[in-house]
Design a protein around this motif. Structure first.
Motif, PDB file in Angstrom:
ATOM      1  N   ILE A  25      -5.891 -12.384  -1.130  1.00  0.00           N
ATOM      2  CA  ILE A  25      -4.588 -11.765  -0.876  1.00  0.00           C
ATOM      3  C   ILE A  25      -4.375 -10.674  -1.921  1.00  0.00           C
ATOM      4  O   ILE A  25      -4.716 -10.854  -3.099  1.00  0.00           O
ATOM      5  CB  ILE A  25      -3.461 -12.813  -0.974  1.00  0.00           C
ATOM      6  N   GLY A  26      -3.822  -9.555  -1.497  1.00  0.00           N
ATOM      7  CA  GLY A  26      -3.549  -8.475  -2.426  1.00  0.00           C
ATOM      8  C   GLY A  26      -2.098  -8.067  -2.408  1.00  0.00           C
ATOM      9  O   GLY A  26      -1.315  -8.529  -1.567  1.00  0.00           O
ATOM     10  N   SER A  27      -1.733  -7.187  -3.326  1.00  0.00           N
ATOM     11  CA  SER A  27      -0.397  -6.592  -3.310  1.00  0.00           C
ATOM     12  C   SER A  27      -0.533  -5.093  -3.505  1.00  0.00           C
ATOM     13  O   SER A  27      -1.415  -4.621  -4.226  1.00  0.00           O
ATOM     14  CB  SER A  27       0.511  -7.185  -4.398  1.00  0.00           C
ATOM     15  N   THR A  28       0.325  -4.342  -2.847  1.00  0.00           N
ATOM     16  CA  THR A  28       0.423  -2.898  -3.023  1.00  0.00           C
ATOM     17  C   THR A  28       1.787  -2.461  -2.526  1.00  0.00           C
ATOM     18  O   THR A  28       2.361  -3.095  -1.627  1.00  0.00           O
ATOM     19  CB  THR A  28      -0.676  -2.141  -2.264  1.00  0.00           C
ATOM     20  N   ARG A  29       2.319  -1.387  -3.093  1.00  0.00           N
ATOM     21  CA  ARG A  29       3.646  -0.915  -2.691  1.00  0.00           C
ATOM     22  C   ARG A  29       3.594  -0.010  -1.456  1.00  0.00           C
ATOM     23  O   ARG A  29       4.626   0.421  -0.969  1.00  0.00           O
ATOM     24  CB  ARG A  29       4.312  -0.174  -3.857  1.00  0.00           C
ATOM     25  N   SER A  30       2.419   0.262  -0.948  1.00  0.00           N
ATOM     26  CA  SER A  30       2.267   1.181   0.182  1.00  0.00           C
ATOM     27  C   SER A  30       1.801   0.443   1.436  1.00  0.00           C
ATOM     28  O   SER A  30       0.720  -0.150   1.433  1.00  0.00           O
ATOM     29  CB  SER A  30       1.249   2.273  -0.168  1.00  0.00           C
ATOM     30  N   PRO A  31       2.583   0.456   2.522  1.00  0.00           N
ATOM     31  CA  PRO A  31       2.126  -0.156   3.775  1.00  0.00           C
ATOM     32  C   PRO A  31       0.817   0.456   4.275  1.00  0.00           C
ATOM     33  O   PRO A  31      -0.028  -0.250   4.834  1.00  0.00           O
ATOM     34  CB  PRO A  31       3.278   0.119   4.744  1.00  0.00           C
ATOM     35  N   ALA A  32       0.630   1.764   4.081  1.00  0.00           N
ATOM     36  CA  ALA A  32      -0.607   2.397   4.521  1.00  0.00           C
ATOM     37  C   ALA A  32      -1.804   1.863   3.725  1.00  0.00           C
ATOM     38  O   ALA A  32      -2.878   1.604   4.291  1.00  0.00           O
ATOM     39  CB  ALA A  32      -0.508   3.915   4.360  1.00  0.00           C
ATOM     40  N   LYS A  33      -1.619   1.684   2.420  1.00  0.00           N
ATOM     41  CA  LYS A  33      -2.695   1.115   1.614  1.00  0.00           C
ATOM     42  C   LYS A  33      -2.941  -0.348   1.982  1.00  0.00           C
ATOM     43  O   LYS A  33      -4.082  -0.819   1.948  1.00  0.00           O
ATOM     44  CB  LYS A  33      -2.360   1.239   0.127  1.00  0.00           C
ATOM     45  N   ALA A  34      -1.883  -1.059   2.343  1.00  0.00           N
ATOM     46  CA  ALA A  34      -2.044  -2.451   2.768  1.00  0.00           C
ATOM     47  C   ALA A  34      -2.963  -2.526   3.981  1.00  0.00           C
ATOM     48  O   ALA A  34      -3.836  -3.406   4.068  1.00  0.00           O
ATOM     49  CB  ALA A  34      -0.682  -3.060   3.082  1.00  0.00           C
ATOM     50  N   ASP A  35      -2.792  -1.606   4.925  1.00  0.00           N
ATOM     51  CA  ASP A  35      -3.660  -1.570   6.101  1.00  0.00           C
ATOM     52  C   ASP A  35      -5.104  -1.314   5.693  1.00  0.00           C
ATOM     53  O   ASP A  35      -6.029  -1.940   6.224  1.00  0.00           O
ATOM     54  CB  ASP A  35      -3.193  -0.489   7.070  1.00  0.00           C
ATOM     55  N   ARG A  36      -5.320  -0.401   4.762  1.00  0.00           N
ATOM     56  CA  ARG A  36      -6.682  -0.101   4.321  1.00  0.00           C
ATOM     57  C   ARG A  36      -7.319  -1.285   3.605  1.00  0.00           C
ATOM     58  O   ARG A  36      -8.516  -1.545   3.766  1.00  0.00           O
ATOM     59  CB  ARG A  36      -6.687   1.128   3.398  1.00  0.00           C
ATOM     60  N   LEU A  37      -6.525  -2.000   2.818  1.00  0.00           N
ATOM     61  CA  LEU A  37      -7.057  -3.173   2.123  1.00  0.00           C
ATOM     62  C   LEU A  37      -7.542  -4.218   3.120  1.00  0.00           C
ATOM     63  O   LEU A  37      -8.582  -4.858   2.914  1.00  0.00           O
ATOM     64  CB  LEU A  37      -5.989  -3.777   1.202  1.00  0.00           C
ATOM     65  N   ARG A  38      -6.807  -4.374   4.202  1.00  0.00           N
ATOM     66  CA  ARG A  38      -7.220  -5.354   5.221  1.00  0.00           C
ATOM     67  C   ARG A  38      -8.413  -4.857   6.033  1.00  0.00           C
ATOM     68  O   ARG A  38      -9.383  -5.592   6.234  1.00  0.00           O
ATOM     69  CB  ARG A  38      -6.044  -5.678   6.139  1.00  0.00           C
ATOM     70  N   THR A  39      -8.331  -3.627   6.516  1.00  0.00           N
ATOM     71  CA  THR A  39      -9.350  -3.143   7.451  1.00  0.00           C
ATOM     72  C   THR A  39     -10.638  -2.684   6.766  1.00  0.00           C
ATOM     73  O   THR A  39     -11.732  -2.867   7.321  1.00  0.00           O
ATOM     74  CB  THR A  39      -8.794  -1.984   8.297  1.00  0.00           C
ATOM     75  N   GLU A  40     -10.532  -2.103   5.576  1.00  0.00           N
ATOM     76  CA  GLU A  40     -11.709  -1.562   4.914  1.00  0.00           C
ATOM     77  C   GLU A  40     -12.333  -2.506   3.892  1.00  0.00           C
ATOM     78  O   GLU A  40     -13.558  -2.502   3.716  1.00  0.00           O
ATOM     79  CB  GLU A  40     -11.363  -0.235   4.216  1.00  0.00           C
ATOM     80  N   LEU A  41     -11.501  -3.302   3.223  1.00  0.00           N
ATOM     81  CA  LEU A  41     -12.002  -4.116   2.117  1.00  0.00           C
ATOM     82  C   LEU A  41     -11.942  -5.612   2.383  1.00  0.00           C
ATOM     83  O   LEU A  41     -12.302  -6.409   1.516  1.00  0.00           O
ATOM     84  CB  LEU A  41     -11.237  -3.781   0.831  1.00  0.00           C
ATOM     85  N   GLY A  42     -11.473  -6.012   3.563  1.00  0.00           N
ATOM     86  CA  GLY A  42     -11.536  -7.417   3.941  1.00  0.00           C
ATOM     87  C   GLY A  42     -10.499  -8.323   3.338  1.00  0.00           C
ATOM     88  O   GLY A  42     -10.655  -9.558   3.376  1.00  0.00           O
ATOM     89  N   TYR A  43      -9.409  -7.766   2.796  1.00  0.00           N
ATOM     90  CA  TYR A  43      -8.328  -8.638   2.326  1.00  0.00           C
ATOM     91  C   TYR A  43      -7.737  -9.378   3.528  1.00  0.00           C
ATOM     92  O   TYR A  43      -7.507  -8.801   4.592  1.00  0.00           O
ATOM     93  CB  TYR A  43      -7.238  -7.809   1.643  1.00  0.00           C
ATOM     94  N   ASP A  44      -7.483 -10.671   3.365  1.00  0.00           N
ATOM     95  CA  ASP A  44      -6.936 -11.476   4.461  1.00  0.00           C
ATOM     96  C   ASP A  44      -5.461 -11.200   4.693  1.00  0.00           C
ATOM     97  O   ASP A  44      -4.969 -11.270   5.822  1.00  0.00           O
ATOM     98  CB  ASP A  44      -7.131 -12.971   4.164  1.00  0.00           C
TER      99      ASP A  44
END
Length: 344
Positions: A177-196
Motif C-alpha cells: 500500500i502506498g500514499s501520495t497526494r496526487s490521484p494521478a500518481k496514485a493511478d500510476r503507482l497501481r498500474t505501473e508499479l503494482g501497488y495494491d
C-alpha cells in the motif's frame, strides 16, 4: 580530452525564508582549473535533485554528515560524470565513468579518492543516482520482510517510494500500500508499479486513517516512512502486533514552508507502541556501509530481468536545475529527478 576554459555552477544567492525558489539561486560561470597531483576534473553528465537540499539550505544539519549550504556556496549532491583530465598519481584516467558528491555544476575539480568508478553492475549510469539503497536497506536491515507481510510506503511516488513498493514485493510482501497526494500518481503507482492500494491524504471523501483501514483491514506489518507527521501517526494506529517501522525520510518537515526543514513532528501513541510490540527505528545509510554495494548488485539484476523499473524524470540543462528543485518541492514529478547535462 581538452579542458574547457569555463564552466557553470549553481550557487545559493540568498537564504530563503521558507521553501527556496529559482530566485534564490544563480547560475555562475567559473574558470576550469587543471588538476594537480592526485586530482581529476570530471565533466558531470547527470546530478540528483533531492529534498534534503532544503535542510542543508536551512542550516539544520545536526546529526547529518553533510555541511550546511550558505549564501554564495555552490550546491552539491550525487552526480555521475566522466573524467576529462587527471593529475599525476591519479588512479583514474580520462574517459573513466565515476560517481561523486559534487553535482550542481558542469565540471568539478576534486581528489580522485572522492570518486567511485562505475563498473557494469547497473545497465544505465543514471541508475547510480537512485535512492533505492535507502528503501532496500530499510526493508532488509530493519523491517525484515516476511512472506505475506502487508507493507505501507508513505510518499510512494517519490524517489524512495517508487522503488520501496516493488522491492518489498520482490522480497516477499503479500500486499503493498502506498500514499501520495496526487490521484494521478496514485493511478500510476497501481498500474505501473503494482501497488495494491494507494491512499490519498487530503481526499474529500475519506480521512487518511479511514482510507488506510479500508486498504489494510487487518492492519500493516511493515512501514517504510519517507514523510513522518500525520502519516506516521496514522500508520501506528494501523499497526499489527510486532509491526516493524523503518523511518527513512521526513518530507512533512522538509516540504513545509515553515521552519528550516530539520524537523518533522508527529503524535506518537507510546502506549500502542508498547502494547503492540512495535519496533520503530530510523534508517541512515551511513550506519550500513555494505548496503549500497549489495543494493547495486540486486538492483542491476532486477533491472536486467525486467522485474523492476526505475521511474525517473530527466530535466535537460543546468539552467533548469533551480526550477527542477522547486518542482520537486511542489510534487510535480514521479520518481527520481535528475538534471541531464548535454555533452560539451
Amino acid at each position: 580530452m581538452a579542458l574547457p576554459s569555463a564552466t557553470r555552477e549553481i550557487r545559493l544567492a540568498a537564504v530563503p525564508k521558507g521553501l527556496p525558489g529559482p530566485e534564490h539561486f544563480a547560475v555562475v560561470t567559473q574558470p576550469v582549473t587543471a588538476p594537480g597531483p592526485g586530482q581529476v576534473v570530471v565533466r558531470n553528465q547527470y546530478f540528483l535533485v533531492f529534498p534534503g537540499l532544503r535542510t542543508l539550505i536551512g542550516g539544520q544539519v545536526e546529526g547529518i554528515p553533510l555541511p550546511p549550504i550558505h549564501a554564495g556556496d555552490v550546491l552539491f549532491g550525487p552526480a555521475v560524470g566522466e573524467v576529462v583530465a587527471a593529475g599525476s598519481g591519479s588512479p583514474l584516467r580520462p574517459g573513466d565513468a565515476v560517481t561523486h558528491l559534487l553535482g550542481w555544476r558542469e565540471h568539478t575539480l576534486l581528489a580522485a579518492d572522492q570518486c567511485t568508478p562505475i563498473g557494469d553492475v547497473l545497465p544505465d549510469p543514471v541508475a547510480h543516482l537512485s535512492s533505492g539503497a535507502a528503501a532496500y536497506g530499510a526493508l532488509t536491515r530493519f523491517a525484515e520482510i516476511r512472506p505475506g507481510d502487508t507493507v505501507f510506503v508513505t510518499g510512494a511516488a517519490g524517489a524512495v517510494g517508487t522503488l520501496a513498493g516493488p522491492v518489498a514485493r520482490l522480497l516477499g510482501a503479500g500486499r503493498v500500500i502506498g500514499s501520495t497526494r496526487s490521484p494521478a500518481k496514485a493511478d500510476r503507482l497501481r498500474t505501473e508499479l503494482g501497488y495494491d492500494a494507494v491512499v490519498v491524504p487530503g481526499s474529500p471523501s475519506a480521512t487518511l486513517a479511514g482510507q488506510l483501514r479500508e486498504a489494510a483491514p487487518e492492519g500493516i506489518d511493515v512501514l517504510v516512512d519517507t514523510v513522518g507527521g500525520e502519516h506516521l501517526t496514522v500508520a501506528l494506529m494501523a499497526a499489527r502486533r510486532g509491526a516493524r517501522f523503518a523511518l527513512v525520510g521526513a518530507l512533512s518537515g522538509q516540504l513545509s514552508p515553515d521552519g528550516g526543514g530539520g524537523s518533522a513532528p508527529a503524535d506518537i501513541d507510546s502506549y500502542r507502541v508498547i502494547t503492540h510490540g512495535i519496533a520503530l527505528r530510523g534508517y541512515s545509510g551511513v550506519d550500513h556501509p555494505g548496503v549500497a554495494e549489495e543494493w547495486a548488485t540486486r538492483f542491476g539484476s532486477w533491472l536486467r530481468s525486467g522485474e523492476i523499473a526505475f521511474p525517473q524524470v530527466r530535466i535537460p540543462g543546468i539552467e533548469r536545475a533551480p526550477r527542477a528543485l522547486q518542482e520537486l518541492f511542489e510534487g510535480r514529478h514521479f520518481g527520481t529527478v535528475v538534471v541531464e547535462l548535454p555533452p560539451q
